[in-house]
Design a protein around this motif. Structure first.
Motif, PDB file in Angstrom:
ATOM      1  N   GLN A 101       0.824  -1.202   0.000  1.00  0.00           N
ATOM      2  CA  GLN A 101       0.000   0.000   0.000  1.00  0.00           C
ATOM      3  C   GLN A 101       0.857   1.251   0.000  1.00  0.00           C
ATOM      4  N   ASP A 102       0.434   2.253  -0.769  1.00  0.00           N
ATOM      5  CA  ASP A 102       1.103   3.546  -0.755  1.00  0.00           C
ATOM      6  C   ASP A 102       0.104   4.592  -1.233  1.00  0.00           C
ATOM      7  N   VAL A 125      -0.987  -4.559  -5.188  1.00  0.00           N
ATOM      8  CA  VAL A 125      -0.615  -3.163  -4.950  1.00  0.00           C
ATOM      9  C   VAL A 125      -1.894  -2.370  -4.683  1.00  0.00           C
ATOM     10  N   VAL A 126      -1.882  -1.579  -3.620  1.00  0.00           N
ATOM     11  CA  VAL A 126      -3.096  -0.919  -3.125  1.00  0.00           C
ATOM     12  C   VAL A 126      -2.874   0.582  -3.005  1.00  0.00           C
ATOM     13  N   ASP A 132      -5.863   6.855   5.762  1.00  0.00           N
ATOM     14  CA  ASP A 132      -6.681   5.645   5.671  1.00  0.00           C
ATOM     15  C   ASP A 132      -6.043   4.678   4.671  1.00  0.00           C
ATOM     16  N   PRO A 133      -5.626   3.481   5.112  1.00  0.00           N
ATOM     17  CA  PRO A 133      -4.994   2.547   4.170  1.00  0.00           C
ATOM     18  C   PRO A 133      -5.961   1.917   3.176  1.00  0.00           C
ATOM     19  N   ASN A 161      -8.118   3.804  11.340  1.00  0.00           N
ATOM     20  CA  ASN A 161      -8.662   3.088  10.183  1.00  0.00           C
ATOM     21  C   ASN A 161      -7.920   1.776   9.926  1.00  0.00           C
ATOM     22  N   LEU A 162      -6.615   1.736  10.203  1.00  0.00           N
ATOM     23  CA  LEU A 162      -5.853   0.501  10.047  1.00  0.00           C
ATOM     24  C   LEU A 162      -6.358  -0.571  11.008  1.00  0.00           C
ATOM     25  N   ALA A 163      -6.714  -0.177  12.219  1.00  0.00           N
ATOM     26  CA  ALA A 163      -7.181  -1.160  13.213  1.00  0.00           C
ATOM     27  C   ALA A 163      -8.363  -1.962  12.695  1.00  0.00           C
TER      28      ALA A 163
END
Length: 244
Positions: A101-102, A125-126, A132-133, A161-163
């Motif tokens: 992710q980037d 690839v995200v 926010d991922p 948001n990652l959680a």
């Protein structure tokens, strides 16, 4: 299953395609407080020369300390040039998955090309956002944030948001230098405070061998145990103030 969830699962099962988010937006950045610290500029897709990092066995150290295993889904948040992506892909194996992710379009395009050329079928690839991922809920066993935490403009939003994307007991590993943010590092005391403010529990803090920084490992909170964004209070960046 919703249409978006079905599409996310399809993307997870394919090699890298045109980088897109894998989940709907989470909480917006405006709901979170700004950090009480400088935010370092994103200056390069990788932190140091690969040869130096390979000599220190940086990825091996991190993978062992985080107990990254075959079959797991690992998110590389801020994947940049893909240094961790290419080394973790064989570790999780064909039954596992790497979510690279980037948020920087040029980095994503170059990473997509290299992943495709290498034939890494277990890498997706995200495209995410700074706060926010954009990863599917409950999909990630482990996430790594490598030498980029000090570049996150909205750390509370990103962590919150990652959680939601982490599986129960999911591990989040942060590799950084023990330096003030304007010098491309994060003091461990400040890091601990910011992670705790979002409900993350510290598991370990290890100085990595070879001068590649420290690894801080945290357990992500269950989504229902996160504080409300408006209730989060920023942590005082005492280290930066002391250097002035």
């Amino acid at each position: 299953m919703t249409r978006f969830a079905a599409a996310a699962l399809l993307l997870l099962s394919l090699p890298a395609l045109a980088a897109e988010p894998l989940a709907p937006p989470g909480a917006p950045a405006g709901r979170f407080p700004m950090p009480d610290r400088p935010v370092a500029e994103i200056v390069a897709p990788q932190w140091a020369h690969e040869r130096q990092r390979d000599k220190a066995d940086e990825v091996g150290q991190v993978a062992r300390l985080m107990r990254i295993a075959p079959g797991e889904t690992v998110a590389d948040i801020g994947a940049g040039s893909g240094y961790y992506v290419f080394r973790l892909s064989p570790r999780v194996g064909p039954a596992g998955r790497i979510l690279a992710q980037d948020i920087t379009p040029d980095y994503l395009a170059d990473l997509e090309r290299r992943v495709s050329e290498a034939g890494l079928a277990n890498v997706t690839v995200v495209r995410g956002e700074a706060h926010d991922p954009r990863l599917p809920p409950g999909s990630v066993d482990a996430a790594v944030l490598v030498h980029m935490y000090h570049e996150i403009a909205q750390p509370f939003g990103l962590l919150w948001n990652l959680a939601a994307a982490m599986k129960p007991g999911g591990r989040v590993g942060i590799v950084d230098a023990d330096a003030i943010p304007s010098r491309h590092g994060t003091p461990p005391k400040l890091l601990r405070c910011e992670l705790a403010a979002v409900g993350f529990r510290e598991v370990s803090m290890t100085r990595l061998k070879g001068g590649v920084g420290y690894l801080a490992v945290f357990e992500a909170p269950a989504p229902e145990r996160r504080p409300e964004p408006e209730a989060i209070r920023p942590c005082r960046d005492a280290a930066t103030r002391e250097t002035r």
